[in-house]
Write a protein that holds these residues in place. Structure first.
Motif, PDB file in Angstrom:
ATOM      1  N   TYR A   1       8.345  12.616   3.859  1.00  0.00           N
ATOM      2  CA  TYR A   1       7.463  12.219   2.751  1.00  0.00           C
ATOM      3  C   TYR A   1       6.010  12.608   3.051  1.00  0.00           C
ATOM      4  CZ  TYR A   1       4.902   9.403  -0.629  1.00  0.00           C
ATOM      5  OH  TYR A   1       4.046   8.993  -1.618  1.00  0.00           O
ATOM      6  N   LEU A   2       5.543  12.199   4.245  1.00  0.00           N
ATOM      7  CA  LEU A   2       4.133  12.452   4.585  1.00  0.00           C
ATOM      8  C   LEU A   2       3.870  13.952   4.746  1.00  0.00           C
ATOM      9  CD1 LEU A   2       1.439  11.075   5.159  1.00  0.00           C
ATOM     10  CD2 LEU A   2       2.127  10.793   7.542  1.00  0.00           C
TER      11      LEU A   2
ATOM     12  N   VAL B   1       0.854  -1.197   0.000  1.00  0.00           N
ATOM     13  CA  VAL B   1       0.000   0.000   0.000  1.00  0.00           C
ATOM     14  C   VAL B   1       0.886   1.243   0.000  1.00  0.00           C
ATOM     15  CG1 VAL B   1      -1.723   1.298   1.309  1.00  0.00           C
ATOM     16  CG2 VAL B   1      -1.867  -1.189   1.205  1.00  0.00           C
ATOM     17  N   ILE B   2       0.742   2.030  -1.048  1.00  0.00           N
ATOM     18  CA  ILE B   2       1.526   3.270  -1.168  1.00  0.00           C
ATOM     19  C   ILE B   2       0.550   4.448  -1.174  1.00  0.00           C
ATOM     20  CG2 ILE B   2       3.176   4.598  -2.588  1.00  0.00           C
ATOM     21  CD1 ILE B   2       4.537   2.070  -2.084  1.00  0.00           C
ATOM     22  N   LEU B   3       0.795   5.410  -0.307  1.00  0.00           N
ATOM     23  CA  LEU B   3      -0.046   6.609  -0.265  1.00  0.00           C
ATOM     24  C   LEU B   3       0.647   7.706  -1.069  1.00  0.00           C
ATOM     25  CD1 LEU B   3      -2.688   7.514   1.253  1.00  0.00           C
ATOM     26  CD2 LEU B   3      -1.162   8.693   2.840  1.00  0.00           C
ATOM     27  N   THR B   4      -0.104   8.316  -2.004  1.00  0.00           N
ATOM     28  CA  THR B   4       0.529   9.320  -2.873  1.00  0.00           C
ATOM     29  C   THR B   4      -0.178  10.673  -2.740  1.00  0.00           C
ATOM     30  OG1 THR B   4      -0.948   8.877  -4.723  1.00  0.00           O
ATOM     31  CG2 THR B   4       1.056   7.535  -4.590  1.00  0.00           C
ATOM     32  N   GLU B   5       0.523  11.677  -3.247  1.00  0.00           N
ATOM     33  CA  GLU B   5      -0.026  13.040  -3.257  1.00  0.00           C
ATOM     34  C   GLU B   5      -1.327  13.082  -4.071  1.00  0.00           C
ATOM     35  OE1 GLU B   5       2.888  15.778  -4.815  1.00  0.00           O
ATOM     36  OE2 GLU B   5       1.292  17.138  -5.452  1.00  0.00           O
TER      37      GLU B   5
ATOM     38  N   LYS C   1       1.223  18.540   2.469  1.00  0.00           N
ATOM     39  CA  LYS C   1       1.379  19.975   2.194  1.00  0.00           C
ATOM     40  C   LYS C   1       1.044  20.278   0.731  1.00  0.00           C
ATOM     41  CE  LYS C   1       4.584  23.700   2.976  1.00  0.00           C
ATOM     42  NZ  LYS C   1       5.975  24.029   2.846  1.00  0.00           N
ATOM     43  N   LYS C   2       1.604  19.477  -0.172  1.00  0.00           N
ATOM     44  CA  LYS C   2       1.371  19.718  -1.606  1.00  0.00           C
ATOM     45  C   LYS C   2      -0.095  19.500  -1.962  1.00  0.00           C
ATOM     46  CE  LYS C   2       5.931  18.752  -3.546  1.00  0.00           C
ATOM     47  NZ  LYS C   2       6.727  17.635  -4.064  1.00  0.00           N
ATOM     48  N   ALA C   3      -0.749  18.565  -1.302  1.00  0.00           N
ATOM     49  CA  ALA C   3      -2.173  18.303  -1.591  1.00  0.00           C
ATOM     50  C   ALA C   3      -3.076  19.292  -0.838  1.00  0.00           C
ATOM     51  CB  ALA C   3      -2.528  16.874  -1.203  1.00  0.00           C
ATOM     52  N   ASN C   4      -2.449  20.107   0.029  1.00  0.00           N
ATOM     53  CA  ASN C   4      -3.191  21.104   0.804  1.00  0.00           C
ATOM     54  C   ASN C   4      -4.269  20.456   1.694  1.00  0.00           C
ATOM     55  OD1 ASN C   4      -3.707  23.666   1.673  1.00  0.00           O
ATOM     56  ND2 ASN C   4      -5.106  24.181  -0.005  1.00  0.00           N
ATOM     57  N   ARG C   5      -3.881  19.381   2.370  1.00  0.00           N
ATOM     58  CA  ARG C   5      -4.790  18.722   3.315  1.00  0.00           C
ATOM     59  C   ARG C   5      -4.153  18.763   4.703  1.00  0.00           C
ATOM     60  NH1 ARG C   5      -7.092  19.461  -0.614  1.00  0.00           N
ATOM     61  NH2 ARG C   5      -8.556  18.151  -1.773  1.00  0.00           N
ATOM     62  N   ARG C   6      -5.011  18.667   5.731  1.00  0.00           N
ATOM     63  CA  ARG C   6      -4.523  18.803   7.116  1.00  0.00           C
ATOM     64  C   ARG C   6      -4.052  17.453   7.651  1.00  0.00           C
ATOM     65  NH1 ARG C   6      -6.854  19.779  12.469  1.00  0.00           N
ATOM     66  NH2 ARG C   6      -8.946  19.309  11.764  1.00  0.00           N
TER      67      ARG C   6
END
Ligand code: NAP
Length: 298
Positions: free
Chosen positions: A107-108, A83-87, A113-118
């Motif tokens: 990485y996280l 399972v890989i979590l990506t932007e 930050k790039k996805a602008n999520r908290r």
């Protein structure tokens, strides 16, 4: 209650099972990623694969305590699936969605930050860290017993750091009859160590302090148990390093000197996964309920 909330629990160990149980009890709707080898079924929770998950409807993602590794892989004890979590996945989440993990890494931090999520790191909270110090210290006691041929009672222990874990380590080993010294760098910490009935030493004096110890328990996530420090320890000293990876010990030098030095990460998940899961579940329910209330009000 968390009725109407859609949450994806992605990977993790036995601690996550307690979280899943508590969240389904509160009526949240769960998607479980990385749990296909788990025999148990939870009402209100569906096992899915990461590429089947509809990120656009998730109110929250719950990651395991370590979050991801430095390449985005999420630890999955109950699955052989990688399972890989990506932007890109995070970008599909609704803007209000929150990502919860225990700790984070470069990485996280970067993809959220790039996805602008908290991103909420549960272990940054004092309440979680203090509750979690209880199973951590029970695990430390277990390791000390397993790796010594003398009693904790009467042994000389140097605890490094007086943070949330250090306080519990010092107090518990003292209660077991050990002679506890605690090293810190702040004068208020040295005062508190004295008030607690332990022997304080400034970390500048660590090389002298470790001269006749039996056990060294490090809680400082910084290279503190250096080759110079290890060279002053008696040959029988046991070093248990509790600090997050890579720990604060020069393990290479300890091995060269024949001193047993053990990095002991994730003790709560090993010795008391149920309790450790309950600690996380309690705070998660509080935070998710607040999120839900805030969204309804806005
Ligand atoms: P904490 O409350 O932040 O305490 C950290 C301690 O380290 C403080 O006393 C701090 O002193 C000291 N410190 C930090 N950097 C230092 C430096 N460069 N030089 C000297 N002292 C320094 O953290 P915690 O919650 O106690 O956790 C301690 C570590 O244990 C963390 O790495 C955490 O991830 C880990 N942990 C491991 C387990 C496990 O199972 N092994 C379980 C829980 C936590 P100051 O106040 O002077 O900065």
């Amino acid at each position: 209650m968390l009725t109407g909330m859609q949450i994806a629990v992605i990977g993790g160990d036995a601690r996550q099972l307690e979280i899943i149980r508590k969240l389904t009890e509160r009526d949240a709707k769960l998607s479980l990623i990385g749990f296909e080898q788990l025999d148990h079924a939870f009402t209100g929770a569906t096992k899915e694969k990461i590429d089947e998950l509809d990120f656009s409807v998730q109110d929250a993602l719950i990651l395991p305590v370590p979050g991801t590794n430095l390449t985005g892989q999420v630890e999955t004890i109950f699955s052989s699936e990688k399972v890989i979590l990506t932007e890109d996945m995070l970008k599909k989440l609704p803007p209000h969605a929150v990502i919860y993990s225990g700790i984070s890494n470069k990485y996280l931090d970067e993809i959220t930050k790039k996805a602008n999520r908290r991103l909420v790191q549960l272990f940054e909270r004092d309440d979680v860290a203090i509750y979690n110090s209880i199973p951590t210290v029970e695990g430390t006691i277990m390791m000390v017993i397993q790796h010594t041929d003398f009693t904790i009672h009467g042994s000389k222990i140097a605890v490094l750091g007086l943070g949330r874990v250090g306080v519990t380590v010092a107090r518990t080993f003292h209660a077991l009859g050990a002679k506890v010294m605690v090293g810190a760098r702040k004068s208020e910490h040295l005062a508190r160590i004295t008030e607690m009935g332990h022997t304080p030493f400034h970390l500048n004096d660590i090389e002298t302090a470790v001269k006749d110890i039996d056990i060294c328990i490090n809680t400082i996530p910084h290279p503190i148990v250096t080759a110079a420090v290890i060279s002053k320890m008696p040959a029988h000293t046991l070093i248990i390093d509790l600090a997050s990876k890579p720990g604060g010990t020069d393990f290479r030098y300890a091995e060269k000197r024949g001193i047993k030095a053990l990095l002991a990460p994730g003790l709560p998940g090993i010795v008391a996964p149920k309790t450790a899961g309950q600690i996380l579940a309690k705070v998660l329910i509080k935070l998710l309920s607040e999120d839900m209330r805030n969204r309804k009000e806005s």
